[in-house]
Scaffold this motif. Structure first.
Motif, PDB file in Angstrom:
ATOM      1  N   GLU A  46      -4.246   6.069   9.852  1.00 28.98           N
ATOM      2  CA  GLU A  46      -4.854   5.574   8.619  1.00 28.98           C
ATOM      3  C   GLU A  46      -5.053   4.069   8.699  1.00 28.98           C
ATOM      4  O   GLU A  46      -4.263   3.362   9.318  1.00 28.98           O
ATOM      5  CB  GLU A  46      -3.947   5.852   7.417  1.00 28.98           C
ATOM      6  CG  GLU A  46      -3.710   7.305   7.123  1.00 28.98           C
ATOM      7  CD  GLU A  46      -2.783   7.517   5.939  1.00 28.98           C
ATOM      8  OE1 GLU A  46      -2.565   8.685   5.598  1.00 28.98           O
ATOM      9  OE2 GLU A  46      -2.286   6.524   5.351  1.00 28.98           O
ATOM     10  N   MET A  47      -6.095   3.589   8.026  1.00 27.60           N
ATOM     11  CA  MET A  47      -6.357   2.163   7.947  1.00 27.60           C
ATOM     12  C   MET A  47      -6.471   1.766   6.479  1.00 27.60           C
ATOM     13  O   MET A  47      -7.112   2.468   5.690  1.00 27.60           O
ATOM     14  CB  MET A  47      -7.682   1.819   8.647  1.00 27.60           C
ATOM     15  CG  MET A  47      -8.093   0.376   8.454  1.00 27.60           C
ATOM     16  SD  MET A  47      -9.758  -0.138   8.994  1.00 27.60           S
ATOM     17  CE  MET A  47     -10.589   1.301   9.498  1.00 27.60           C
ATOM     18  N   ASP A  75      -7.930  -4.497   7.547  1.00 24.90           N
ATOM     19  CA  ASP A  75      -8.240  -3.401   8.464  1.00 24.90           C
ATOM     20  C   ASP A  75      -6.973  -2.909   9.161  1.00 24.90           C
ATOM     21  O   ASP A  75      -7.022  -2.341  10.231  1.00 24.90           O
ATOM     22  CB  ASP A  75      -9.299  -3.806   9.488  1.00 24.90           C
ATOM     23  CG  ASP A  75      -8.803  -4.801  10.530  1.00 24.90           C
ATOM     24  OD1 ASP A  75      -7.666  -5.316  10.403  1.00 24.90           O
ATOM     25  OD2 ASP A  75      -9.539  -5.068  11.481  1.00 24.90           O
ATOM     26  N   GLY A  76      -5.813  -3.141   8.553  1.00 26.22           N
ATOM     27  CA  GLY A  76      -4.534  -2.850   9.197  1.00 26.22           C
ATOM     28  C   GLY A  76      -4.115  -1.395   9.153  1.00 26.22           C
ATOM     29  O   GLY A  76      -4.656  -0.582   8.399  1.00 26.22           O
ATOM     30  N   ASN A  77      -3.134  -1.083   9.987  1.00 29.51           N
ATOM     31  CA  ASN A  77      -2.561   0.264  10.028  1.00 29.51           C
ATOM     32  C   ASN A  77      -1.804   0.506   8.727  1.00 29.51           C
ATOM     33  O   ASN A  77      -0.895  -0.236   8.373  1.00 29.51           O
ATOM     34  CB  ASN A  77      -1.620   0.390  11.229  1.00 29.51           C
ATOM     35  CG  ASN A  77      -1.124   1.800  11.442  1.00 29.51           C
ATOM     36  OD1 ASN A  77      -1.165   2.642  10.550  1.00 29.51           O
ATOM     37  ND2 ASN A  77      -0.631   2.066  12.639  1.00 29.51           N
ATOM     38  N   ASN A  78      -2.159   1.545   8.030  1.00 29.81           N
ATOM     39  CA  ASN A  78      -1.541   1.864   6.748  1.00 29.81           C
ATOM     40  C   ASN A  78      -0.239   2.637   6.908  1.00 29.81           C
ATOM     41  O   ASN A  78       0.424   2.920   5.918  1.00 29.81           O
ATOM     42  CB  ASN A  78      -2.520   2.673   5.887  1.00 29.81           C
ATOM     43  CG  ASN A  78      -2.091   2.776   4.453  1.00 29.81           C
ATOM     44  OD1 ASN A  78      -1.735   1.775   3.830  1.00 29.81           O
ATOM     45  ND2 ASN A  78      -2.104   3.973   3.907  1.00 29.81           N
ATOM     46  N   ARG A  79       0.143   2.985   8.118  1.00 27.37           N
ATOM     47  CA  ARG A  79       1.339   3.792   8.374  1.00 27.37           C
ATOM     48  C   ARG A  79       2.359   2.992   9.176  1.00 27.37           C
ATOM     49  O   ARG A  79       2.002   2.263  10.101  1.00 27.37           O
ATOM     50  CB  ARG A  79       0.980   5.064   9.146  1.00 27.37           C
ATOM     51  CG  ARG A  79      -0.054   5.977   8.501  1.00 27.37           C
ATOM     52  CD  ARG A  79       0.482   6.771   7.332  1.00 27.37           C
ATOM     53  NE  ARG A  79       1.669   7.527   7.665  1.00 27.37           N
ATOM     54  CZ  ARG A  79       1.696   8.807   7.995  1.00 27.37           C
ATOM     55  NH1 ARG A  79       0.572   9.493   8.049  1.00 27.37           N
ATOM     56  NH2 ARG A  79       2.829   9.412   8.272  1.00 27.37           N
ATOM     57  N   ALA A  80       3.626   3.161   8.835  1.00 28.35           N
ATOM     58  CA  ALA A  80       4.715   2.513   9.568  1.00 28.35           C
ATOM     59  C   ALA A  80       5.305   3.435  10.628  1.00 28.35           C
ATOM     60  O   ALA A  80       6.186   3.029  11.380  1.00 28.35           O
ATOM     61  CB  ALA A  80       5.816   2.080   8.586  1.00 28.35           C
ATOM     62  N   ASP A  81       4.807   4.679  10.697  1.00 24.74           N
ATOM     63  CA  ASP A  81       5.401   5.656  11.610  1.00 24.74           C
ATOM     64  C   ASP A  81       4.437   6.218  12.650  1.00 24.74           C
ATOM     65  O   ASP A  81       4.799   7.116  13.412  1.00 24.74           O
ATOM     66  CB  ASP A  81       5.999   6.813  10.803  1.00 24.74           C
ATOM     67  CG  ASP A  81       4.962   7.548   9.966  1.00 24.74           C
ATOM     68  OD1 ASP A  81       3.824   7.042   9.825  1.00 24.74           O
ATOM     69  OD2 ASP A  81       5.280   8.633   9.449  1.00 24.74           O
ATOM     70  N   SER A  82       3.195   5.723  12.691  1.00 23.86           N
ATOM     71  CA  SER A  82       2.252   6.246  13.674  1.00 23.86           C
ATOM     72  C   SER A  82       1.171   5.211  13.991  1.00 23.86           C
ATOM     73  O   SER A  82       0.959   4.266  13.238  1.00 23.86           O
ATOM     74  CB  SER A  82       1.600   7.535  13.162  1.00 23.86           C
ATOM     75  OG  SER A  82       0.885   7.292  11.972  1.00 23.86           O
ATOM     76  N   PRO A 101       2.250   1.119  14.815  1.00 28.06           N
ATOM     77  CA  PRO A 101       2.761   1.337  13.455  1.00 28.06           C
ATOM     78  C   PRO A 101       3.012   0.013  12.725  1.00 28.06           C
ATOM     79  O   PRO A 101       3.587  -0.924  13.280  1.00 28.06           O
ATOM     80  CB  PRO A 101       4.067   2.100  13.685  1.00 28.06           C
ATOM     81  CG  PRO A 101       3.860   2.812  14.988  1.00 28.06           C
ATOM     82  CD  PRO A 101       3.028   1.865  15.814  1.00 28.06           C
ATOM     83  N   GLY A 102       2.526  -0.047  11.479  1.00 31.13           N
ATOM     84  CA  GLY A 102       2.772  -1.208  10.632  1.00 31.13           C
ATOM     85  C   GLY A 102       1.951  -2.446  10.933  1.00 31.13           C
ATOM     86  O   GLY A 102       2.077  -3.448  10.223  1.00 31.13           O
ATOM     87  N   GLU A 103       1.093  -2.435  11.942  1.00 35.32           N
ATOM     88  CA  GLU A 103       0.285  -3.612  12.299  1.00 35.32           C
ATOM     89  C   GLU A 103      -0.620  -3.991  11.131  1.00 35.32           C
ATOM     90  O   GLU A 103      -1.344  -3.156  10.600  1.00 35.32           O
ATOM     91  CB  GLU A 103      -0.554  -3.317  13.539  1.00 35.32           C
ATOM     92  CG  GLU A 103      -1.597  -4.359  13.868  1.00 35.32           C
ATOM     93  CD  GLU A 103      -1.023  -5.725  14.199  1.00 35.32           C
ATOM     94  OE1 GLU A 103      -1.617  -6.732  13.767  1.00 35.32           O
ATOM     95  OE2 GLU A 103       0.033  -5.793  14.870  1.00 35.32           O
TER      96      GLU A 103
END
Length: 148
Positions: free
Chosen positions: A72-73, A103-110, A50-52
């Motif tokens: 999501e990315m 190309d990062g994770n668009n979500r902070a919770d998954s 999450p959040g990467e």
């Protein structure tokens, strides 16, 4: 999510594929601008917590084709607006000189998980980072970003 038809590829080739096995769904069909001579194909899986934020700006030596498995990315290529790729969707990039900004994770919770198949130039790394000086020189090629 998945579509039985795509925007690229001939209708004839897609009809032949569908006749072979109705369980097959075409997820993406594109004609890459080039394939490096004697290309090596490499498929990787990327798992971001999450959040990467993902990798810093980089480029690939050849085209890359991806599929979002989970989450999501936030995806951005040089000359294109940033967009969100969701689970079940595909993406691709031409490689070569084009910068891949995000190309990062668009979500902070998954988690965000995706696969990418790249056609790489033999003897060259699958990706190279772009330094700040080159980013500044090519700033005019980057699409406007939200809030800028």
């Amino acid at each position: 999510m998945a579509k039985k038809a795509s925007t690229a590829g001939s209708a004839e080739s897609q009809a032949r594929l569908a006749a072979l096995n109705p369980a097959i769904t075409v997820l993406q069909s594109v004609k890459p601008p080039f394939v490096p001579e004697e290309a090596e194909a490499m498929t990787i899986r990327v798992d971001y917590p999450p959040g990467e934020r993902g990798l810093p700006p980089h480029r690939h030596s050849g085209p890359a084709f991806g599929f979002m498995l989970e989450g999501e990315m936030l995806f951005e290529l040089e000359g294109e607006p940033e967009r969100v790729i969701k689970a079940g969707e595909t993406f691709w990039e031409p490689g070569g000189d084009v910068i891949h900004y995000q190309d990062g994770n668009n979500r902070a919770d998954s988690w965000s998980r995706f696969t990418v198949t790249m056609l790489c130039v033999p003897g060259r790394p699958m990706l190279t980072l772009v330094d700040d000086e080159e980013l500044a020189q090519r700033r005019h090629l980057r699409a406007p970003r939200p809030g800028t």
